[in-house]
Design a protein around this motif. Structure first.
Motif, PDB file in Angstrom:
ATOM      1  N   SER A   1       0.860  -1.180   0.000  1.00 19.83           N
ATOM      2  CA  SER A   1       0.000   0.000   0.000  1.00 19.83           C
ATOM      3  C   SER A   1       0.896   1.229   0.000  1.00 19.83           C
ATOM      4  O   SER A   1       2.115   1.120   0.110  1.00 19.83           O
TER       5      SER A   1
ATOM      6  N   GLY B   1       1.856   4.793   1.917  1.00 17.96           N
ATOM      7  CA  GLY B   1       1.757   5.616   3.116  1.00 17.96           C
ATOM      8  C   GLY B   1       2.031   7.054   2.723  1.00 17.96           C
ATOM      9  O   GLY B   1       2.843   7.327   1.833  1.00 17.96           O
TER      10      GLY B   1
ATOM     11  N   TYR C   1       2.420  -1.570   9.103  1.00 21.35           N
ATOM     12  CA  TYR C   1       3.637  -0.814   8.844  1.00 21.35           C
ATOM     13  C   TYR C   1       4.856  -1.549   9.399  1.00 21.35           C
ATOM     14  O   TYR C   1       4.940  -1.830  10.587  1.00 21.35           O
TER      15      TYR C   1
ATOM     16  N   THR D   1      -1.087  11.384   9.112  1.00 21.82           N
ATOM     17  CA  THR D   1      -0.643  10.166   8.430  1.00 21.82           C
ATOM     18  C   THR D   1      -1.826   9.481   7.758  1.00 21.82           C
ATOM     19  O   THR D   1      -2.946   9.504   8.273  1.00 21.82           O
ATOM     20  N   TRP D   2      -1.563   8.900   6.609  1.00 19.32           N
ATOM     21  CA  TRP D   2      -2.583   8.153   5.883  1.00 19.32           C
ATOM     22  C   TRP D   2      -1.986   6.862   5.320  1.00 19.32           C
ATOM     23  O   TRP D   2      -0.779   6.785   5.053  1.00 19.32           O
ATOM     24  N   LYS D   3      -2.839   5.892   5.157  1.00 19.27           N
ATOM     25  CA  LYS D   3      -2.491   4.681   4.418  1.00 19.27           C
ATOM     26  C   LYS D   3      -3.553   4.522   3.331  1.00 19.27           C
ATOM     27  O   LYS D   3      -4.748   4.675   3.595  1.00 19.27           O
ATOM     28  N   SER D   4      -3.137   4.246   2.120  1.00 17.84           N
ATOM     29  CA  SER D   4      -4.090   4.157   1.015  1.00 17.84           C
ATOM     30  C   SER D   4      -3.785   2.975   0.119  1.00 17.84           C
ATOM     31  O   SER D   4      -2.637   2.750  -0.266  1.00 17.84           O
ATOM     32  N   ASP D   5      -4.818   2.216  -0.203  1.00 20.72           N
ATOM     33  CA  ASP D   5      -4.711   1.260  -1.295  1.00 20.72           C
ATOM     34  C   ASP D   5      -4.754   2.052  -2.606  1.00 20.72           C
ATOM     35  O   ASP D   5      -4.981   3.262  -2.596  1.00 20.72           O
TER      36      ASP D   5
ATOM     37  N   THR E   1       9.484   1.660   5.627  1.00 22.58           N
ATOM     38  CA  THR E   1       9.269   2.008   4.228  1.00 22.58           C
ATOM     39  C   THR E   1       9.901   0.976   3.310  1.00 22.58           C
ATOM     40  O   THR E   1      10.870   0.314   3.655  1.00 22.58           O
TER      41      THR E   1
ATOM     42  N   GLU F   1       1.014  -3.876   2.935  1.00 22.32           N
ATOM     43  CA  GLU F   1      -0.407  -3.546   2.923  1.00 22.32           C
ATOM     44  C   GLU F   1      -1.131  -3.940   4.211  1.00 22.32           C
ATOM     45  O   GLU F   1      -2.191  -3.399   4.512  1.00 22.32           O
TER      46      GLU F   1
END
Length: 640
Positions: free
Chosen positions: A391, A393, A461, A419-423, A464, A458
């Motif tokens: 995914s 970040g 975390y 902070t964001w996590k996105s597919d 990176t 995905e």
């Protein structure tokens, strides 16, 4: 004595006069510069309180924008409507939610009650006329005296900060995706009997007066005004004033169209409570409304009767048809959104290699009421196989001046980072390939000191993956705020430069330490830049990914006595405490064949040299004590 008395009175009057002149000047500057712009394709706009806020999902209704806001009376809605209408000539229809509780005397509290002054008045004060402000002064004198100076201070700060985009300091309104299922429990509590009518309801003449002002203003600006009532459960106690409600509708608004959706057929599970639709009910109602608007309902002369008849005829087959229409609508909306991102979003060319086999050519940024979006134009083969378990970040570092705009849960951590996590989704448009990311809008901050975009696992975390990208001084609304060639940096380049400098300056401390059986260090490098202090821990064994996945590192720095005054005030107030604390998630880096865990500590004060530094493993979610063996080092200096 008399002279002194009259002189004091004269000085007081002069002071009040100067304050009022200053207030008028500040409000005039804001009013002349404020931005209430909405989407330029919007033809229909909805105003109301929480009923319409949760009832109309504007992502499912074409060319319509829902600007309803929970707890908003017509008094505060009036200046909002005026600004929105004046700045958006594309609007043709104004739909205003008119419901039972909006005539109730409780609305007076929504105008001048302390709870609403502390929120609504502070938001709309620059746009409320002096005559209108007398309404508050007459009904809550001490409340007005309390919040007037607060308002003046806030508005002066907006002028100093040059912040005129309204949604930056207060959300204009929008659909509320309500996740609530209280209806059955409420029915069990009160029984399944409708409330008896109450003929002795007191009404809010002030709220009704401002609804009339809103209607007059819209009509004077050639906008077609339609009143409507959002669906309510038949057991809603607010329906007890139905007789009085219809009486006011007939005596004051008989010349207007009134679309009554009150009896729209929905199941209990589609109501959040007796007065509000949840996301399920909003989905059904909004799809139905969209079809009616596409059938030109609002242009019909007999629209009121048409609504009544269609609601009566609404059945199971209609629900089935709406679900098919919903699938079609999702495809339409996705195409429209992607077109907006690519045609209206901010963009710039940037060549960046996230991973070997996945390289970007161009980035697009776009923002609406509910989400922020990114589109990454890439070249080469489809990277789905390469990214199948990954995914994105995104970290956004804010400017200090915007700290108060952060969500409360971020401010509680004293963090300056969102902070964001996105597919991601991949689409081919006009022979180009794009990867689309969606970031939930937790607050109205649009300008970021730094945006950091990176790949990650995905599921959770674990650090990176590949080469992150950093973008300095960027706005989702305006694009680059500081346009220069160095605005876009690869994080690895920046960290490599910092590490190279630290090694060249011989800042590395040769310290072998066993934090745990899984993590053993051979050296530690403290270094800094203008914003942060860093600790690079060189480790010997293989990176303990599984071990560290639920852990962070805690850092405590003890100041020398001579530096006590340099500590933040909130530290000094703790009975002479002399240490600062940080929590840092570990990030992996490699450089010159060596492997490091990087810890980032935001600079909370100007101290660079500490009497003692303590580094230890902790649980990532909450502090439950140290894990393994802490490392303590004396006389540590962070050098740039």
């Amino acid at each position: 004595m008399k002279k002194l008395f009259f002189k004091s009175i004269a000085l007081f009057v002069l002071l009040v006069f100067l304050i009022m002149v200053f207030n008028v000047a500040v409000n005039t500057i804001i009013s002349n510069n404020v931005d209430f712009s909405i989407n330029d394709h919007t033809k229909y706009v909805v105003f109301g309180h929480s009923h319409s806020e949760s009832a109309i999902n504007d992502s499912l209704v074409s060319n319509l924008e829902n600007l309803s806001k929970s707890g908003e009376s017509y008094y505060y809605m009036y200046p909002k409507v005026k600004n929105v209408i004046n700045q958006n000539p594309n609007i043709e229809y104004v739909l205003i939610d008119f419901s039972n509780n909006q005539i109730d005397s409780a609305m007076d509290d929504w105008i001048w009650g302390d709870n609403y002054l502390s929120n609504r008045y502070l938001t709309y004060a620059p746009f409320i006329s002096n005559t209108a402000q007398l309404t508050i002064l007459k009904n809550n004198f001490f409340g007005f005296l309390e919040y007037f100076p607060v308002s003046l201070k806030r508005n002066f700060k907006r002028v100093i900060d040059n912040e005129y985009y309204f949604s930056k300091f207060e959300k204009l309104g929008g659909y509320n995706y309500l996740v609530r299922d209280k209806t059955d429990s409420l029915i069990n509590a009160v029984g399944n009997k409708a409330y008896k009518p109450n003929l002795n309801n007191e009404i809010s003449n002030s709220n009704i007066e401002y609804l009339e002002k809103i209607i007059s203003f819209c009509e004077a600006n050639n906008k077609k005004v339609i009143l409507f009532r959002s669906p309510q459960h038949k057991l809603n106690p607010e329906l007890r004033n139905e007789i009085k409600f219809k009486e006011i509708l007939q005596t004051k608004f008989s010349n207007l169209d009134f679309l009554d959706f009150n009896d729209f057929p929905l199941d209990n599970i589609e109501f959040g409570d007796f007065g509000h639709l949840n996301f399920r009910g909003a989905k059904i109602f909004s799809l139905w409304l969209d079809l009616r608007i596409k059938e030109a309902l609002l242009e019909k002369s007999n629209k009121n009767e048409m609504v009544k008849n269609q609601i009566k005829q609404f059945g199971l087959q209609d629900r089935t048809n709406l679900m098919s229409y919903y699938d079609q609508k999702l495809v339409e909306n996705k195409k429209l959104l992607m077109n907006n991102i690519l045609s209206k979003g901010n963009s710039f060319d940037t060549k960046h290699t996230f991973l070997e086999g996945f390289k970007s050519n161009k980035l697009f940024f776009y923002s609406d009421n509910n989400f922020r979006y990114m589109a990454i134009e890439f070249s080469g083969d489809n990277p789905m196989e390469l990214l199948k378990d990954k995914s994105f970040g995104v970290h956004g570092i804010i400017y200090d001046k915007d700290f108060d705009l952060l969500p409360s849960w971020v401010k509680a951590k004293k963090s300056n980072r969102l902070t964001w996590k996105s597919d991601f989704e991949i689409y081919n448009i006009e022979d180009k390939s794009y990867m689309f990311l969606t970031l939930k809008k937790d607050c109205e901050i649009e300008d970021f000191k730094q945006l950091r975009i990176f790949l990650m696992d995905e599921i959770e975390y674990k650090g990176t993956i590949g080469n992150p990208m950093e973008i300095e001084h960027y706005s989702f609304k305006k694009g680059l705020l500081n346009k220069n060639e160095n605005s876009i940096n690869e994080v690895t380049s920046k960290m490599e430069k910092l590490l190279t400098t630290a090694v060249r300056k011989k800042l590395s401390l040769q310290l072998q330490h066993v934090f745990s059986e899984e993590l053993k260090s051979v050296a530690l490098i403290p270094f800094s830049d203008e914003s942060n202090q860093y600790i690079a821990i060189e480790y010997t064994n293989e990176y303990p990914e599984e071990f560290l996945k639920d852990k962070a590192l805690g850092i405590q720095a003890l100041a020398y006595d001579k530096d006590f005054d340099l500590l933040p005030d909130w530290v000094k107030q703790k009975d002479g405490a002399k240490f600062l604390s940080w929590k840092s998630d570990p990030e992996r880096e490699s450089f010159n064949g060596k492997y490091y865990i990087i810890l980032t500590l935001d600079k909370k004060c100007k101290i660079d040299k500490w009497e003692q530094l303590r580094i230890f493993l902790i649980n990532r979610d909450e502090y439950k004590g140290t894990i393994g063996q802490p490392l303590e080092i004396n006389n540590v200096e962070f050098k740039g």
